[in-house]
Motif scaffolding. Structure first.
Motif, PDB file in Angstrom:
ATOM      1  N   ARG A 229       0.838  -1.265  -0.017  1.00 47.90           N
ATOM      2  CA  ARG A 229      -0.114  -0.124   0.212  1.00 47.90           C
ATOM      3  C   ARG A 229       0.865   1.214   0.078  1.00 47.90           C
ATOM      4  NH1 ARG A 229      -2.662   3.179   4.169  1.00 47.90           N
ATOM      5  NH2 ARG A 229      -1.455   2.132   5.599  1.00 47.90           N
ATOM      6  N   SER A 230       0.394   2.373  -0.706  1.00 46.31           N
ATOM      7  CA  SER A 230       1.098   3.639  -0.710  1.00 46.31           C
ATOM      8  C   SER A 230       0.290   4.696  -0.303  1.00 46.31           C
ATOM      9  CB  SER A 230       1.934   3.731  -2.059  1.00 46.31           C
ATOM     10  OG  SER A 230       0.875   3.866  -3.214  1.00 46.31           O
ATOM     11  N   TRP A 231       0.484   5.774   0.083  1.00 47.18           N
ATOM     12  CA  TRP A 231      -0.442   6.880   0.430  1.00 47.18           C
ATOM     13  C   TRP A 231       0.474   8.133   0.659  1.00 47.18           C
ATOM     14  CZ3 TRP A 231       1.320   3.255   3.641  1.00 47.18           C
ATOM     15  CH2 TRP A 231       2.075   3.365   4.779  1.00 47.18           C
ATOM     16  N   GLN A 232      -0.465   9.442   0.488  1.00 51.92           N
ATOM     17  CA  GLN A 232       0.203  10.654   0.558  1.00 51.92           C
ATOM     18  C   GLN A 232      -0.062  11.188   1.807  1.00 51.92           C
ATOM     19  OE1 GLN A 232      -0.943  12.703  -2.976  1.00 51.92           O
ATOM     20  NE2 GLN A 232       1.167  12.239  -4.151  1.00 51.92           N
ATOM     21  N   VAL A 233       0.907  11.862   2.304  1.00 51.48           N
ATOM     22  CA  VAL A 233       0.917  12.682   3.605  1.00 51.48           C
ATOM     23  C   VAL A 233       1.297  14.041   3.479  1.00 51.48           C
ATOM     24  CG1 VAL A 233       1.655  12.531   5.844  1.00 51.48           C
ATOM     25  CG2 VAL A 233       1.623  10.683   4.895  1.00 51.48           C
ATOM     26  N   GLU A 234       0.208  14.986   3.727  1.00 53.15           N
ATOM     27  CA  GLU A 234       0.623  16.613   4.129  1.00 53.15           C
ATOM     28  C   GLU A 234       1.350  16.757   5.275  1.00 53.15           C
ATOM     29  OE1 GLU A 234      -0.260  18.595   1.551  1.00 53.15           O
ATOM     30  OE2 GLU A 234      -1.529  17.225   0.304  1.00 53.15           O
ATOM     31  N   VAL A 235       2.540  17.633   4.866  1.00 59.69           N
ATOM     32  CA  VAL A 235       3.545  17.699   6.056  1.00 59.69           C
ATOM     33  C   VAL A 235       3.520  19.264   6.145  1.00 59.69           C
ATOM     34  CG1 VAL A 235       5.843  17.571   6.843  1.00 59.69           C
ATOM     35  CG2 VAL A 235       4.890  15.764   5.564  1.00 59.69           C
ATOM     36  N   ALA A 236       3.405  19.758   7.429  1.00 58.09           N
ATOM     37  CA  ALA A 236       3.364  21.166   7.841  1.00 58.09           C
ATOM     38  C   ALA A 236       4.738  21.343   7.920  1.00 58.09           C
ATOM     39  CB  ALA A 236       2.706  21.410   8.955  1.00 58.09           C
ATOM     40  N   SER A 237       5.098  22.714   7.925  1.00 57.07           N
ATOM     41  CA  SER A 237       6.531  23.146   7.952  1.00 57.07           C
ATOM     42  C   SER A 237       7.052  22.976   9.363  1.00 57.07           C
ATOM     43  CB  SER A 237       6.464  24.541   7.588  1.00 57.07           C
ATOM     44  OG  SER A 237       5.816  25.406   8.545  1.00 57.07           O
ATOM     45  N   PHE A 238       8.184  22.546   9.733  1.00 54.83           N
ATOM     46  CA  PHE A 238       8.708  22.270  10.801  1.00 54.83           C
ATOM     47  C   PHE A 238      10.344  22.647  10.866  1.00 54.83           C
ATOM     48  CE2 PHE A 238       9.009  18.459   8.227  1.00 54.83           C
ATOM     49  CZ  PHE A 238      10.453  17.961   8.768  1.00 54.83           C
ATOM     50  N   GLU A 239      11.026  22.589  12.169  1.00 55.24           N
ATOM     51  CA  GLU A 239      12.462  22.599  12.169  1.00 55.24           C
ATOM     52  C   GLU A 239      12.893  21.380  12.602  1.00 55.24           C
ATOM     53  OE1 GLU A 239      12.910  25.448  15.324  1.00 55.24           O
ATOM     54  OE2 GLU A 239      12.921  27.137  13.845  1.00 55.24           O
ATOM     55  N   MET A 240      14.250  20.936  11.984  1.00 53.38           N
ATOM     56  CA  MET A 240      14.849  19.847  12.110  1.00 53.38           C
ATOM     57  C   MET A 240      16.327  20.057  12.310  1.00 53.38           C
ATOM     58  SD  MET A 240      15.111  16.507   9.709  1.00 53.38           S
ATOM     59  CE  MET A 240      14.090  15.692  10.088  1.00 53.38           C
ATOM     60  N   SER A 241      16.863  19.476  13.530  1.00 48.02           N
ATOM     61  CA  SER A 241      18.476  19.752  13.704  1.00 48.02           C
ATOM     62  C   SER A 241      19.164  19.244  12.204  1.00 48.02           C
ATOM     63  CB  SER A 241      18.761  18.695  14.969  1.00 48.02           C
ATOM     64  OG  SER A 241      18.568  17.214  14.526  1.00 48.02           O
ATOM     65  N   ALA A 242      20.176  20.089  12.167  1.00 49.35           N
ATOM     66  CA  ALA A 242      20.933  19.998  10.964  1.00 49.35           C
ATOM     67  C   ALA A 242      21.628  18.640  10.935  1.00 49.35           C
ATOM     68  CB  ALA A 242      21.743  21.193  10.857  1.00 49.35           C
ATOM     69  N   PHE A 243      21.872  18.212  12.049  1.00 46.42           N
ATOM     70  CA  PHE A 243      22.894  17.144  12.171  1.00 46.42           C
ATOM     71  C   PHE A 243      22.116  15.980  13.200  1.00 46.42           C
ATOM     72  CE2 PHE A 243      25.552  20.882  12.439  1.00 46.42           C
ATOM     73  CZ  PHE A 243      26.102  20.497  11.235  1.00 46.42           C
ATOM     74  N   PRO A 244      22.597  14.698  13.232  1.00 42.77           N
ATOM     75  CA  PRO A 244      21.838  13.753  14.312  1.00 42.77           C
ATOM     76  C   PRO A 244      22.355  14.655  15.742  1.00 42.77           C
ATOM     77  CG  PRO A 244      22.938  12.537  12.415  1.00 42.77           C
ATOM     78  CD  PRO A 244      23.394  14.141  12.294  1.00 42.77           C
ATOM     79  N   VAL A 245      21.650  14.175  16.554  1.00 41.82           N
ATOM     80  CA  VAL A 245      22.368  14.523  17.922  1.00 41.82           C
ATOM     81  C   VAL A 245      23.585  13.944  18.215  1.00 41.82           C
ATOM     82  CG1 VAL A 245      21.548  14.324  20.399  1.00 41.82           C
ATOM     83  CG2 VAL A 245      19.851  14.760  18.782  1.00 41.82           C
ATOM     84  N   THR A 246      24.422  14.873  18.603  1.00 45.05           N
ATOM     85  CA  THR A 246      26.001  14.493  18.982  1.00 45.05           C
ATOM     86  C   THR A 246      26.037  14.099  20.361  1.00 45.05           C
ATOM     87  OG1 THR A 246      26.307  16.803  19.651  1.00 45.05           O
ATOM     88  CG2 THR A 246      26.512  16.460  17.229  1.00 45.05           C
ATOM     89  N   GLN A 247      27.199  13.421  20.637  1.00 40.86           N
ATOM     90  CA  GLN A 247      27.115  12.983  21.854  1.00 40.86           C
ATOM     91  C   GLN A 247      27.582  14.193  22.891  1.00 40.86           C
ATOM     92  OE1 GLN A 247      30.511   9.967  22.047  1.00 40.86           O
ATOM     93  NE2 GLN A 247      29.824   9.427  20.122  1.00 40.86           N
ATOM     94  N   ALA A 248      28.205  15.311  22.301  1.00 45.93           N
ATOM     95  CA  ALA A 248      28.137  16.529  23.167  1.00 45.93           C
ATOM     96  C   ALA A 248      26.960  17.056  23.737  1.00 45.93           C
ATOM     97  CB  ALA A 248      29.153  17.520  22.443  1.00 45.93           C
ATOM     98  N   TRP A 249      25.952  17.128  22.682  1.00 48.29           N
ATOM     99  CA  TRP A 249      24.553  17.510  22.935  1.00 48.29           C
ATOM    100  C   TRP A 249      23.953  16.515  24.189  1.00 48.29           C
ATOM    101  CZ3 TRP A 249      19.848  18.847  19.267  1.00 48.29           C
ATOM    102  CH2 TRP A 249      19.123  19.625  19.941  1.00 48.29           C
ATOM    103  N   TYR A 250      24.150  15.405  23.736  1.00 48.42           N
ATOM    104  CA  TYR A 250      23.319  14.349  24.577  1.00 48.42           C
ATOM    105  C   TYR A 250      24.005  14.454  25.946  1.00 48.42           C
ATOM    106  CZ  TYR A 250      20.953   9.748  25.559  1.00 48.42           C
ATOM    107  OH  TYR A 250      20.249   8.823  26.173  1.00 48.42           O
ATOM    108  N   ALA A 251      25.235  14.575  26.103  1.00 48.12           N
ATOM    109  CA  ALA A 251      25.867  14.409  27.422  1.00 48.12           C
ATOM    110  C   ALA A 251      25.507  15.868  28.244  1.00 48.12           C
ATOM    111  CB  ALA A 251      27.607  14.395  27.360  1.00 48.12           C
ATOM    112  N   GLN A 252      25.619  17.059  27.439  1.00 50.35           N
ATOM    113  CA  GLN A 252      25.106  18.141  27.938  1.00 50.35           C
ATOM    114  C   GLN A 252      23.820  18.053  28.738  1.00 50.35           C
ATOM    115  OE1 GLN A 252      25.282  21.619  25.185  1.00 50.35           O
ATOM    116  NE2 GLN A 252      23.735  22.704  26.568  1.00 50.35           N
TER     117      GLN A 252
END
Length: 227
Positions: A26-49
């Motif tokens: 099955r396939s289907w279309q999804v409407e996606v509203a605007s959002f913000e995403m982190s430019a990178f995967p969460v880093t170890q520095a941010w996770y530790a912080q």
């Protein structure tokens, strides 16, 4: 954008994406509203912080955090939200394995599967947003190890490592009818063959499992962020 800790967020425009399910064909279309995403995967520095912990098998501030479960990821989202003075997005009841999403909250959260694929494609329609060796760390070029975030070319919207390096946890259940509480993973990782590093590829894992090629990135709803 904070390129040292990897905490910068990128605006992703609204759009439409087509999802598919191989089991049901099955396939289907999804409407996606605007959002913000982190430019990178969460880093170890941010996770530790945020958490005070460094769970990853490989160590380095600019490496993506890995070896984190889905539950670790949603807890991080709530903790990072509180640290930033934002409303946590999730109501978590780990004792009975349930999690609820407050869509009105302005805090950090995991992307939905549709948000992730829309962001990965960045307006493209092919399997990848660029030549694989230019955009991703995967089996043929990774030297069998994870790499610092941002080392490959970003997509057209400024998002790095959407393919390769580490898989990203998403909010969605993979297929509740067959796999119960298993959650969706997207993007491919450093140990995967080229065919796994495509915008449409889906993987699943139990929300309690911790794997050395699985990390996550975060998003914020644009309406909640006041944009």
């Amino acid at each position: 954008m904070d390129t040292l800790s990897g905490t910068g967020m990128v605006a992703v425009p609204a759009g439409r994406v087509t999802l598919s399910d191989r089991r049901t064909e099955r396939s289907w279309q999804v409407e996606v509203a605007s959002f913000e995403m982190s430019a990178f995967p969460v880093t170890q520095a941010w996770y530790a912080q945020v958490t005070g912990r460094r769970p990853s098998a490989a160590r380095g501030d600019r490496l993506p955090v890995e070896g984190v479960s889905w539950w670790d990821a949603v807890r991080f989202c709530n903790d990072a939200s509180r640290s930033a003075g934002l409303a946590p997005a999730y109501h978590l009841r780990e004792a009975d394995g349930t999690a609820g999403w407050d869509t009105r909250a302005d805090g950090f959260r995991l992307p939905t599967e549709a948000e992730w694929e829309h962001a990965c494609r960045a307006g493209t329609t092919g399997p990848r947003y660029g030549r694989l060796d230019d955009i991703a760390w995967y089996r043929d070029n990774s030297g069998e190890q994870v790499h610092v975030v941002g080392g490959k070319q970003p997509n057209a919207w400024g998002l790095h490592d959407m393919l390769g390096n580490v898989w990203d946890w998403c909010w969605d259940l993979y297929d509740a009818e067959v796999y119960g509480s298993y959650r969706v993973l997207r993007g491919g990782g450093w140990s995967d063959e080229h065919w796994s590093c495509r915008a449409s590829v889906r993987r699943r894992s139990h929300p309690t499992y911790r794997i050395d090629d699985v990390g996550f990135r975060v998003v914020r709803s644009a309406s909640a962020a006041g944009e």
